[in-house]
Design a protein around this motif. Structure first.
Motif, PDB file in Angstrom:
ATOM      1  N   GLN A 174       1.169  25.136  20.326  1.00  0.00           N
ATOM      2  CA  GLN A 174       1.105  24.683  18.948  1.00  0.00           C
ATOM      3  C   GLN A 174       1.647  23.262  18.879  1.00  0.00           C
ATOM      4  O   GLN A 174       2.621  22.932  19.548  1.00  0.00           O
ATOM      5  N   LEU A 175       1.016  22.462  18.046  1.00  0.00           N
ATOM      6  CA  LEU A 175       1.413  21.074  17.869  1.00  0.00           C
ATOM      7  C   LEU A 175       2.353  20.968  16.682  1.00  0.00           C
ATOM      8  O   LEU A 175       2.139  21.596  15.652  1.00  0.00           O
ATOM      9  N   ARG A 176       3.390  20.177  16.844  1.00  0.00           N
ATOM     10  CA  ARG A 176       4.346  19.931  15.764  1.00  0.00           C
ATOM     11  C   ARG A 176       4.706  18.457  15.790  1.00  0.00           C
ATOM     12  O   ARG A 176       5.226  17.958  16.784  1.00  0.00           O
ATOM     13  N   CYS A 177       4.411  17.747  14.703  1.00  0.00           N
ATOM     14  CA  CYS A 177       4.675  16.322  14.639  1.00  0.00           C
ATOM     15  C   CYS A 177       5.829  16.085  13.674  1.00  0.00           C
ATOM     16  O   CYS A 177       5.775  16.492  12.510  1.00  0.00           O
ATOM     17  N   LEU A 178       6.881  15.436  14.166  1.00  0.00           N
ATOM     18  CA  LEU A 178       8.104  15.218  13.404  1.00  0.00           C
ATOM     19  C   LEU A 178       8.364  13.739  13.188  1.00  0.00           C
ATOM     20  O   LEU A 178       7.864  12.896  13.930  1.00  0.00           O
ATOM     21  N   ALA A 179       9.211  13.456  12.202  1.00  0.00           N
ATOM     22  CA  ALA A 179       9.720  12.094  12.000  1.00  0.00           C
ATOM     23  C   ALA A 179      10.787  11.843  13.061  1.00  0.00           C
ATOM     24  O   ALA A 179      11.396  12.789  13.572  1.00  0.00           O
ATOM     25  N   PRO A 180      11.037  10.587  13.412  1.00  0.00           N
ATOM     26  CA  PRO A 180      12.055  10.296  14.439  1.00  0.00           C
ATOM     27  C   PRO A 180      13.417  10.915  14.128  1.00  0.00           C
ATOM     28  O   PRO A 180      14.053  11.477  15.015  1.00  0.00           O
ATOM     29  N   ASP A 181      13.866  10.843  12.877  1.00  0.00           N
ATOM     30  CA  ASP A 181      15.175  11.424  12.549  1.00  0.00           C
ATOM     31  C   ASP A 181      15.149  12.939  12.636  1.00  0.00           C
ATOM     32  O   ASP A 181      16.130  13.557  13.037  1.00  0.00           O
ATOM     33  N   GLU A 182      14.024  13.574  12.291  1.00  0.00           N
ATOM     34  CA  GLU A 182      13.899  15.025  12.434  1.00  0.00           C
ATOM     35  C   GLU A 182      13.954  15.416  13.907  1.00  0.00           C
ATOM     36  O   GLU A 182      14.580  16.410  14.271  1.00  0.00           O
ATOM     37  N   ALA A 183      13.292  14.639  14.746  1.00  0.00           N
ATOM     38  CA  ALA A 183      13.273  14.937  16.176  1.00  0.00           C
ATOM     39  C   ALA A 183      14.670  14.823  16.771  1.00  0.00           C
ATOM     40  O   ALA A 183      15.080  15.658  17.574  1.00  0.00           O
ATOM     41  N   ARG A 184      15.415  13.783  16.364  1.00  0.00           N
ATOM     42  CA  ARG A 184      16.794  13.623  16.860  1.00  0.00           C
ATOM     43  C   ARG A 184      17.654  14.799  16.413  1.00  0.00           C
ATOM     44  O   ARG A 184      18.387  15.373  17.204  1.00  0.00           O
ATOM     45  N   ALA A 185      17.560  15.168  15.148  1.00  0.00           N
ATOM     46  CA  ALA A 185      18.351  16.282  14.626  1.00  0.00           C
ATOM     47  C   ALA A 185      17.953  17.586  15.307  1.00  0.00           C
ATOM     48  O   ALA A 185      18.800  18.405  15.644  1.00  0.00           O
ATOM     49  N   HIS A 186      16.664  17.745  15.531  1.00  0.00           N
ATOM     50  CA  HIS A 186      16.159  18.956  16.179  1.00  0.00           C
ATOM     51  C   HIS A 186      16.692  19.066  17.606  1.00  0.00           C
ATOM     52  O   HIS A 186      17.144  20.113  18.035  1.00  0.00           O
ATOM     53  N   THR A 187      16.653  17.955  18.343  1.00  0.00           N
ATOM     54  CA  THR A 187      17.134  17.936  19.723  1.00  0.00           C
ATOM     55  C   THR A 187      18.631  18.199  19.776  1.00  0.00           C
ATOM     56  O   THR A 187      19.115  18.944  20.614  1.00  0.00           O
ATOM     57  N   GLN A 188      19.388  17.594  18.867  1.00  0.00           N
ATOM     58  CA  GLN A 188      20.839  17.774  18.848  1.00  0.00           C
ATOM     59  C   GLN A 188      21.227  19.185  18.451  1.00  0.00           C
ATOM     60  O   GLN A 188      22.263  19.693  18.858  1.00  0.00           O
ATOM     61  N   ALA A 189      20.397  19.856  17.645  1.00  0.00           N
ATOM     62  CA  ALA A 189      20.722  21.200  17.167  1.00  0.00           C
ATOM     63  C   ALA A 189      20.365  22.285  18.169  1.00  0.00           C
ATOM     64  O   ALA A 189      20.719  23.437  17.975  1.00  0.00           O
ATOM     65  N   GLN A 190      19.682  21.929  19.238  1.00  0.00           N
ATOM     66  CA  GLN A 190      19.279  22.939  20.209  1.00  0.00           C
ATOM     67  C   GLN A 190      20.508  23.577  20.847  1.00  0.00           C
ATOM     68  O   GLN A 190      21.500  22.917  21.115  1.00  0.00           O
ATOM     69  N   THR A 191      20.378  24.840  21.109  1.00  0.00           N
ATOM     70  CA  THR A 191      21.476  25.570  21.731  1.00  0.00           C
ATOM     71  C   THR A 191      21.223  25.721  23.218  1.00  0.00           C
ATOM     72  O   THR A 191      20.101  25.549  23.676  1.00  0.00           O
ATOM     73  N   PRO A 192      22.267  26.087  23.996  1.00  0.00           N
ATOM     74  CA  PRO A 192      22.070  26.261  25.441  1.00  0.00           C
ATOM     75  C   PRO A 192      21.029  27.315  25.795  1.00  0.00           C
ATOM     76  O   PRO A 192      20.480  27.297  26.868  1.00  0.00           O
ATOM     77  N   GLY A 193      20.722  28.224  24.884  1.00  0.00           N
ATOM     78  CA  GLY A 193      19.742  29.269  25.156  1.00  0.00           C
ATOM     79  C   GLY A 193      18.313  28.768  25.167  1.00  0.00           C
ATOM     80  O   GLY A 193      17.420  29.422  25.654  1.00  0.00           O
ATOM     81  N   ILE A 194      18.072  27.576  24.648  1.00  0.00           N
ATOM     82  CA  ILE A 194      16.726  27.006  24.624  1.00  0.00           C
ATOM     83  C   ILE A 194      16.360  26.581  26.033  1.00  0.00           C
ATOM     84  O   ILE A 194      17.181  26.079  26.777  1.00  0.00           O
TER      85      ILE A 194
END
Length: 152
Positions: free
Chosen positions: A89-109
């Motif tokens: 699946q494709l998901r296109c994010l804004a740069p700030d959303e992508a940064r927040a998304h990456t930072q919010a990832q947990t070790p289980g990902i």
């Protein structure tokens, strides 16, 4: 649209590295299917893969909205499926959303959910430079809007 060369796609889970390597061909094949959607991809960077989602980033809201639209997204997903061995699946994010998304990832990902990072130069096997290396490096920098860091 063309298909990847035999043996170019490794079996197993898709990785950000494979996405980065295939991105120019993916854009070319999308252009063959729909040039308008391909034009949207010119301002988009692949950031990584999280599970079965390919994460793209675009600074332009118009491009994000169009790529997240079902019709456009389906065209890109169909092409990506050929290069990453299966449906994504494709998901296109804004740069700030992508940064927040990456930072919010947990070790289980999964590890491949994080943006691709090259191994440190000290760990790579030294190989003689080939004629196309500089061109390849410039292309990778352009795709990911990257800068080259000097070794410490």
């Amino acid at each position: 649209p063309s298909r990847p060369a035999p043996g170019s796609a490794r079996s197993g889970a898709a990785t950000a590295e494979r996405l980065a390597q295939s991105w120019p061909q993916i854009k070319r094949d999308v252009k063959a299917a729909n040039s308008r959607i391909a034009a949207l991809l010119s301002s988009v960077d692949p950031v990584g893969i999280e599970g079965n989602q390919v994460i793209l980033v675009s600074a332009y809201e118009f491009h994000r909205n169009k790529l997240n639209d079902d019709a456009a997204r389906q065209v890109v997903e169909d092409v990506i499926a050929r290069y990453l061995d299966g449906a994504h699946q494709l998901r296109c994010l804004a740069p700030d959303e992508a940064r927040a998304h990456t930072q919010a990832q947990t070790p289980g990902i999964q590890e491949d959910a994080r943006p691709f990072q090259a191994e440190p130069a000290a760990e790579l096997d030294p190989q003689p430079a080939e004629a196309g290396d500089d061109e390849h490096l410039r292309a990778v920098k352009a795709i990911f809007n990257a800068t080259e860091l000097e070794p410490e």
